[in-house]
Enzyme design. Structure first.
Site, PDB file in Angstrom:
ATOM      1  N   THR A 123      87.009  25.581  43.678  1.00 12.06           N
ATOM      2  CA  THR A 123      88.278  25.751  44.380  1.00 12.06           C
ATOM      3  C   THR A 123      88.969  27.043  43.960  1.00 12.06           C
ATOM      4  O   THR A 123      88.790  27.519  42.825  1.00 12.06           O
ATOM      5  CB  THR A 123      89.211  24.559  44.060  1.00 12.06           C
ATOM      6  OG1 THR A 123      90.528  24.824  44.546  1.00 12.06           O
ATOM      7  CG2 THR A 123      89.310  24.320  42.554  1.00 12.06           C
ATOM      8  N   ASP A 124      89.809  27.570  44.852  1.00 11.75           N
ATOM      9  CA  ASP A 124      90.593  28.749  44.505  1.00 11.75           C
ATOM     10  C   ASP A 124      91.655  28.454  43.447  1.00 11.75           C
ATOM     11  O   ASP A 124      92.192  29.373  42.818  1.00 11.75           O
ATOM     12  CB  ASP A 124      91.253  29.356  45.749  1.00 11.75           C
ATOM     13  CG  ASP A 124      92.198  28.409  46.484  1.00 11.75           C
ATOM     14  OD1 ASP A 124      92.398  27.258  46.041  1.00 11.75           O
ATOM     15  OD2 ASP A 124      92.745  28.827  47.530  1.00 11.75           O
ATOM     16  N   GLU A 125      91.953  27.179  43.223  1.00 15.14           N
ATOM     17  CA  GLU A 125      93.003  26.821  42.265  1.00 15.14           C
ATOM     18  C   GLU A 125      92.651  27.210  40.830  1.00 15.14           C
ATOM     19  O   GLU A 125      93.532  27.263  39.968  1.00 15.14           O
ATOM     20  CB  GLU A 125      93.326  25.333  42.355  1.00 15.14           C
ATOM     21  CG  GLU A 125      93.881  24.932  43.708  1.00 15.14           C
ATOM     22  CD  GLU A 125      94.449  23.532  43.734  1.00 15.14           C
ATOM     23  OE1 GLU A 125      95.066  23.109  42.738  1.00 15.14           O
ATOM     24  OE2 GLU A 125      94.273  22.859  44.764  1.00 15.14           O
ATOM     25  N   TYR A 147      93.831  19.199  37.142  1.00 16.92           N
ATOM     26  CA  TYR A 147      92.738  19.272  38.119  1.00 16.92           C
ATOM     27  C   TYR A 147      92.064  20.635  38.081  1.00 16.92           C
ATOM     28  O   TYR A 147      90.838  20.735  37.925  1.00 16.92           O
ATOM     29  CB  TYR A 147      93.254  18.989  39.527  1.00 16.92           C
ATOM     30  CG  TYR A 147      92.342  19.516  40.606  1.00 16.92           C
ATOM     31  CD1 TYR A 147      91.037  19.036  40.735  1.00 16.92           C
ATOM     32  CD2 TYR A 147      92.761  20.515  41.489  1.00 16.92           C
ATOM     33  CE1 TYR A 147      90.177  19.532  41.701  1.00 16.92           C
ATOM     34  CE2 TYR A 147      91.913  21.016  42.463  1.00 16.92           C
ATOM     35  CZ  TYR A 147      90.626  20.518  42.568  1.00 16.92           C
ATOM     36  OH  TYR A 147      89.774  21.020  43.524  1.00 16.92           O
ATOM     37  N   SER A 150      90.089  21.344  34.977  1.00 12.64           N
ATOM     38  CA  SER A 150      88.792  20.655  34.920  1.00 12.64           C
ATOM     39  C   SER A 150      87.767  21.350  35.809  1.00 12.64           C
ATOM     40  O   SER A 150      86.580  21.444  35.463  1.00 12.64           O
ATOM     41  CB  SER A 150      88.948  19.187  35.316  1.00 12.64           C
ATOM     42  OG  SER A 150      89.260  19.043  36.693  1.00 12.64           O
ATOM     43  N   LYS A 151      88.204  21.876  36.957  1.00  9.68           N
ATOM     44  CA  LYS A 151      87.280  22.595  37.829  1.00  9.68           C
ATOM     45  C   LYS A 151      86.887  23.941  37.216  1.00  9.68           C
ATOM     46  O   LYS A 151      85.723  24.347  37.301  1.00  9.68           O
ATOM     47  CB  LYS A 151      87.907  22.806  39.207  1.00  9.68           C
ATOM     48  CG  LYS A 151      88.016  21.535  40.030  1.00  9.68           C
ATOM     49  CD  LYS A 151      86.654  20.896  40.318  1.00  9.68           C
ATOM     50  CE  LYS A 151      85.831  21.725  41.276  1.00  9.68           C
ATOM     51  NZ  LYS A 151      84.544  21.030  41.632  1.00  9.68           N
ATOM     52  N   LYS A 271     105.228  19.385  39.239  1.00  8.04           N
ATOM     53  CA  LYS A 271     105.166  20.074  37.951  1.00  8.04           C
ATOM     54  C   LYS A 271     104.106  21.179  38.000  1.00  8.04           C
ATOM     55  O   LYS A 271     102.993  20.958  38.468  1.00  8.04           O
ATOM     56  CB  LYS A 271     104.807  19.087  36.839  1.00  8.04           C
ATOM     57  CG  LYS A 271     105.867  18.043  36.544  1.00  8.04           C
ATOM     58  CD  LYS A 271     105.388  17.114  35.426  1.00  8.04           C
ATOM     59  CE  LYS A 271     106.421  16.071  35.092  1.00  8.04           C
ATOM     60  NZ  LYS A 271     105.946  15.147  34.017  1.00  8.04           N
ATOM     61  N   HIS A 273     103.777  23.754  39.811  1.00  4.42           N
ATOM     62  CA  HIS A 273     103.320  24.026  41.171  1.00  4.42           C
ATOM     63  C   HIS A 273     103.037  25.518  41.369  1.00  4.42           C
ATOM     64  O   HIS A 273     103.941  26.352  41.284  1.00  4.42           O
ATOM     65  CB  HIS A 273     104.383  23.556  42.158  1.00  4.42           C
ATOM     66  CG  HIS A 273     103.857  23.282  43.525  1.00  4.42           C
ATOM     67  ND1 HIS A 273     104.611  22.679  44.505  1.00  4.42           N
ATOM     68  CD2 HIS A 273     102.648  23.510  44.090  1.00  4.42           C
ATOM     69  CE1 HIS A 273     103.896  22.554  45.601  1.00  4.42           C
ATOM     70  NE2 HIS A 273     102.705  23.056  45.376  1.00  4.42           N
TER      71      HIS A 273
END
Length: 326
Positions: A123-125, A147, A150-151, A271, A273
């Site tokens: 993901t881009d996150e 999240y 972890s990625k 939180k 964000h």
């Protein structure tokens, strides 16, 4: 050729498998789907009777099961993941277990059995937040949620198996997906299904967070280009080319559902964000010929229509989530 696809009872994985099964090419793969069928996975997403499809229910952390499946796999596309940021904020343990330890279990099995290609879908996150411009694949990782952390961990682990062991690992990092069959906790299906039921939609803060939107079919085409044409040890960003603030997106969804702004409830911001995501996908374009095919306005209209016409698919899922939270 035998292809193992993890997490393919979910949104992106099931669309990817359906795309491959629709192909009548002579080299079209036989597909084994491994999915735990957690809350976001449903067998209704899969063509279980297809002659080239085998479904196995199981956990990617189950080393014995993974070892058995890897023995017959030529390639792997790994999509299984816990993926909802809000849930990771409430509790990170499942995200670390599935996204990190599960990926490590798959990599060990792939290495042991000499799997030819391992595509790790991310993901881009993992990049964090960017005020202007777009991230290239070489940008340092700076995740801000459990999240995305972890990625990012699983990305680094996968790439380490290439550098240490020579395993042909290829990583994709996509922007926000939308389309049919998306579990109705993510923003577009959540807002659409709420509005179709005459319920208000929760908009974080002032709705200023910006995301790049990618139709799931374009994402799946990008994944398969990486599988078939990508280079070992490389990362490829896959973007959609449509950046919208959450407020702008909400306006489009209200219009599509015939609703007005009095159906919007502003809620406390999430939180940590991230303000803005934007990936530079020129590498996938130049090396692989990737280009998003779906116009966002048309894709969104068709997505809203799908949810309007498929209550039997999403209503039980929303009831299950409500019962879980109760």
């Amino acid at each position: 050729m035998n292809l193992l696809v993890t997490g393919a009872a979910g949104f992106i994985g099931s669309r990817y498998v359906r795309m491959l099964l629709d192909s009548d090419a002579p080299d079209a793969p036989r597909i084994t789907v491994l999915d735990k069928l957690t809350y976001a996975g449903t067998l209704d997403n899969l063509e279980l009777g297809h002659e080239r499809l085998e479904f196995v229910q199981g956990d990617i952390c189950d080393a014995a099961l993974v070892d058995k499946l890897m023995a017959d796999a030529d390639q792997v596309v790994h999509l299984a993941a816990e993926s909802h940021v809000d849930r990771s904020i409430e509790g990170a343990a499942d995200f670390v277990r599935t996204n990190v330890l599960g990926t490590q279990t798959l990599l060990d099995g792939a290495l042991r059995h000499g799997v030819r290609t391992f595509v790790h879908v991310s993901t881009d996150e993992v990049y964090g937040s960017i005020a202007s411009g777009s991230w290239p694949e070489t940008h340092p990782l700076s995740p801000n949620s459990p999240y995305s952390a972890s990625k990012a961990s699983s990305d680094l682990l996968a790439l380490a198996y290439h550098r240490t062991h020579g395993l042909d690992v290829r990583v994709t990092r996509c922007s926000n997906n939308y389309g049919p069959h998306q579990f109705p906790e993510k923003v577009i299906p959540l807002f659409v299904t709420n509005l179709l039921d005459g319920r208000k939609v929760p908009l974080y803060g002032e709705g200023l967070n910006v995301r790049d939107w990618l139709h799931v079919e374009d994402h799946c085409l990008g994944i398969d280009l990486v599988r078939t044409k990508g280079r070992p040890g490389e990362v490829y960003n896959i973007g959609g080319g449509t950046e919208l603030s959450n407020k702008e997106l909400t306006a489009l969804l209200l219009e599509a559902c015939g609703a007005t702004w009095d159906m919007v409830e502003h809620v406390e911001d999430r939180k940590g964000h991230d303000l803005r995501y934007s990936v530079d996908w020129s590498k996938a374009r130049d090396e692989l010929g990737y280009h998003p095919r779906h116009d966002f306005a048309t894709g969104l209209a068709r997505t809203v229509a799908w949810y309007r016409d498929n209550r039997a698919w999403w209503e039980p899922l929303k009831r299950r989530v409500a019962e879980e939270r109760a």
